[in-house]
Design an enzyme around this catalytic site. Sequence first.
Site, PDB file in Angstrom:
ATOM      1  N   LYS A 137      40.981  26.089  43.231  1.00  0.00           N
ATOM      2  CA  LYS A 137      42.235  25.189  42.546  1.00  0.00           C
ATOM      3  C   LYS A 137      42.185  24.665  41.356  1.00  0.00           C
ATOM      4  CE  LYS A 137      40.889  20.617  43.986  1.00  0.00           C
ATOM      5  NZ  LYS A 137      41.071  20.038  42.699  1.00  0.00           N
ATOM      6  N   THR A 138      41.113  24.085  40.642  1.00  0.00           N
ATOM      7  CA  THR A 138      41.343  24.103  39.415  1.00  0.00           C
ATOM      8  C   THR A 138      41.525  25.020  38.528  1.00  0.00           C
ATOM      9  OG1 THR A 138      39.394  22.485  39.783  1.00  0.00           O
ATOM     10  CG2 THR A 138      39.645  23.063  37.400  1.00  0.00           C
ATOM     11  N   ASP A 178      47.292  17.725  40.951  1.00  0.00           N
ATOM     12  CA  ASP A 178      46.069  17.886  41.552  1.00  0.00           C
ATOM     13  C   ASP A 178      46.042  17.063  42.665  1.00  0.00           C
ATOM     14  OD1 ASP A 178      43.718  19.213  42.232  1.00  0.00           O
ATOM     15  OD2 ASP A 178      42.593  18.017  40.742  1.00  0.00           O
ATOM     16  N   GLU A 179      45.176  17.428  43.804  1.00  0.00           N
ATOM     17  CA  GLU A 179      44.832  16.679  45.048  1.00  0.00           C
ATOM     18  C   GLU A 179      46.145  15.896  45.617  1.00  0.00           C
ATOM     19  OE1 GLU A 179      41.917  17.363  46.114  1.00  0.00           O
ATOM     20  OE2 GLU A 179      40.645  17.332  44.577  1.00  0.00           O
ATOM     21  N   GLN A 239      41.915  18.087  53.969  1.00  0.00           N
ATOM     22  CA  GLN A 239      40.994  17.380  53.280  1.00  0.00           C
ATOM     23  C   GLN A 239      41.536  15.840  53.000  1.00  0.00           C
ATOM     24  OE1 GLN A 239      37.966  18.912  50.503  1.00  0.00           O
ATOM     25  NE2 GLN A 239      39.634  20.936  50.618  1.00  0.00           N
ATOM     26  N   ARG A 287      31.099  21.419  52.277  1.00  0.00           N
ATOM     27  CA  ARG A 287      30.499  21.205  51.063  1.00  0.00           C
ATOM     28  C   ARG A 287      29.274  22.180  51.087  1.00  0.00           C
ATOM     29  NH1 ARG A 287      34.043  19.886  48.922  1.00  0.00           N
ATOM     30  NH2 ARG A 287      35.213  20.230  50.386  1.00  0.00           N
TER      31      ARG A 287
END
Length: 746
Positions: free
Chosen positions: A55-56, A242-243, A273, A618
């Site tokens: 995503k970044t 973002d997020e 998430q 993770r």
Amino acid sequence: MSDIFDFDEADVASAEPVKAKHEPEFLKALNPEQYQAVTTTEGPVLVLSGAGTGKTRVLTTRIAYILAMGLARPWEVLAVTFTNKAAKEMKERLEKMVGPDARSVWLGTFHRIGVRILSKYPECVGLKPNFVVLGTDDQERLVKQIMQGAGVDIKRYTPATMLDIIQRWKDRGLAPSAVTGAQNSGFCEGRALGFYHVYQQRLRELNAVDFGDLLLLPLELFKIRPDILAGYQNQFRYILVDEYQDTNIAQYMFLRLLSKAYGNLCCVGDDDQSIYSWRGAEVENILGFDKTFTDALTIRLERNYRSTEHILGAASALISNNSGRLGKTLKVANETAGGGELVKVSGYWNGSDEAEKIIQEIEVQQARGTPLSDMAILVRASFQTREFEEVLLRYGIPYKVIGGFKFYEREEIRDAVAYLRLILNQTDDLAFLRVVNKPRRGIGDKVIEVLTTAAKTHSVSLFEAIAWAELKPAVRKTLDWFVNLIKEGKELSKSMNPAQVANKILEDSGYMTMWRMDKSIESDGRIENIKELYNVLGDFASLNEFLDYAALVTDTDDKTEGEQLVVMTLHASEGLEFDNVFLPGWEEGLFPHQKALDEAGDEGLEEERRLAYVGLTRAKKRAYISYASSRKMYGQWQNPMPSRFVDELPADHIMDCTENAMGRRGAYDRIDRYVADLERKGKTFASFDNWTPNYTPPKKTKRLGKRVFHDSFGYGTVIREEGDRLEVHFDDVGPKKVLARFLEAV
């Protein structure tokens, strides 16, 4: 201002950007879905970016594409992140792609963007230039002054709780004038809203704002000055977020207002998430995106560049049990890659056995070449770290706790240990100073000065100096009571076990009541940690033995260099990745946490499942899930069932490593759990009698009208009974539904 905002668009000519003829080379590094997310620039776009899907890269490349194609000038792009770390990383990446133009993009956290807007128009919202942003300590100090000025007993109604209530209102975009009677908190006999009004007035008098104001005040500015709003709407041709799953209502309102002119709002996030509802996040912001923006395009990023096929398969199957999700299935980015190792699921006899075996496996993996820093233990509740820390110290394995303190370094544990130290040694001045006014008893600096003078004059400790000091009657009465409390504790330590002594002293001192009355986010965790301390104390024959042990445990070198194992809560792990991830404590009541089930029902269960999904994703190479057949919690041995999340893991992606003699829990355990869920939802057992012929529901008892106590909600009266689920009207927080086993009769 930070160098993120070292550019003023007013100094630049207003010429239109120059359109490019060819696509930039950097697009070739994207996969098809990423390419679509980057190049679909017009209109509202929701990019559902699963864990590890880049995503970044998408966010940064999208900004670079907009600039390279001449769709906007740098200052016409607004990119909002949640952390300064994320903003810095994006800025650095962007600068490598587009050069100095990156410095002109409005890129920063919601708070930083809010500061910039308020700095330009402070007078419009009652501020002066050079206003200050108060930190949490200063905010709490101000609230304390206001409450004390109103004659409030701040031992019973803590300033931290009041501040938390105010911040939740601000998260919802509610100024004091916008809070209705129905929205007012029952805290402090319904006086919370009045304190909110006074708090905001005092902030203006101090020419100060708090973090919540950094969005609340821009929203007010846009309301009273539509011309200013129009200016920003016309400036920002493209807005990126973002997020997005972590946004609250105020942030949603802020973004929607600014994007109205062009409608080019790109939100990147993962509904699977969304794990911060307790911090004000609204998962409905992302789930309802296509309802808010009816012409929105949803793009799913499902190619995972982080984890193995088995880890992704287990995580995807687990999260598919949630009904409140937009839906996506993660798959390995390299189709030819092998499946990797199966997710290992292990049942252990007890919590100590679980900690020991996990640390042994960590040693094995370390010997095979995996650095300690590439391994992490992720727990649901912070008190769980204690057992692992003790084994790690015994094995001599360096570790660090991220997002919190090590167990014996936590405030509440230091306080409790200080009480115990003072019980055994009344000459321990450091312990005395730590607890004599905790909870607050009116023993301030001036009283301590008097005691210090008396101690020097008579060559005694501060505790002993109480008998010699010249004190005002009210202070004398308080300190004499404190002396008797400590002396009583010393006598009890001769006949009671250490856990009983600690329990009595912390209850009689008012220390536990202080945390029960504190409704801040951290208070429940602090209470759990103290109860975990009781578990530790129960293993020692005397306070002396425990204090010797605690001194050795805390006398570690915090400046350890080199590789360190990572220990943290699941909430703190979002956004991180490790080769090996250990996920202990997958048991009903612990994970999913009982409080989440009691307070939020099905929504709470789904957020707990999202938390499990975050933990699994993770892991890059190996994931280990474990549960214990018995665990000592809150001073008592319990026999929890394995978490329902264990049952939801697909057989073809896991390896059951449970010892044969122990075995997995049988079908009747799952039936009992199912019946308990039905009871929680207010349903009866009748239609399931053919399912569980041997099941006998618990007998009802006459509980209506009885007074009870709950660790989190305090005292209350039972007003309704549905099996083992009671509705209680609590004195401080109003009606709540809770299970009877979490209540004490009073």
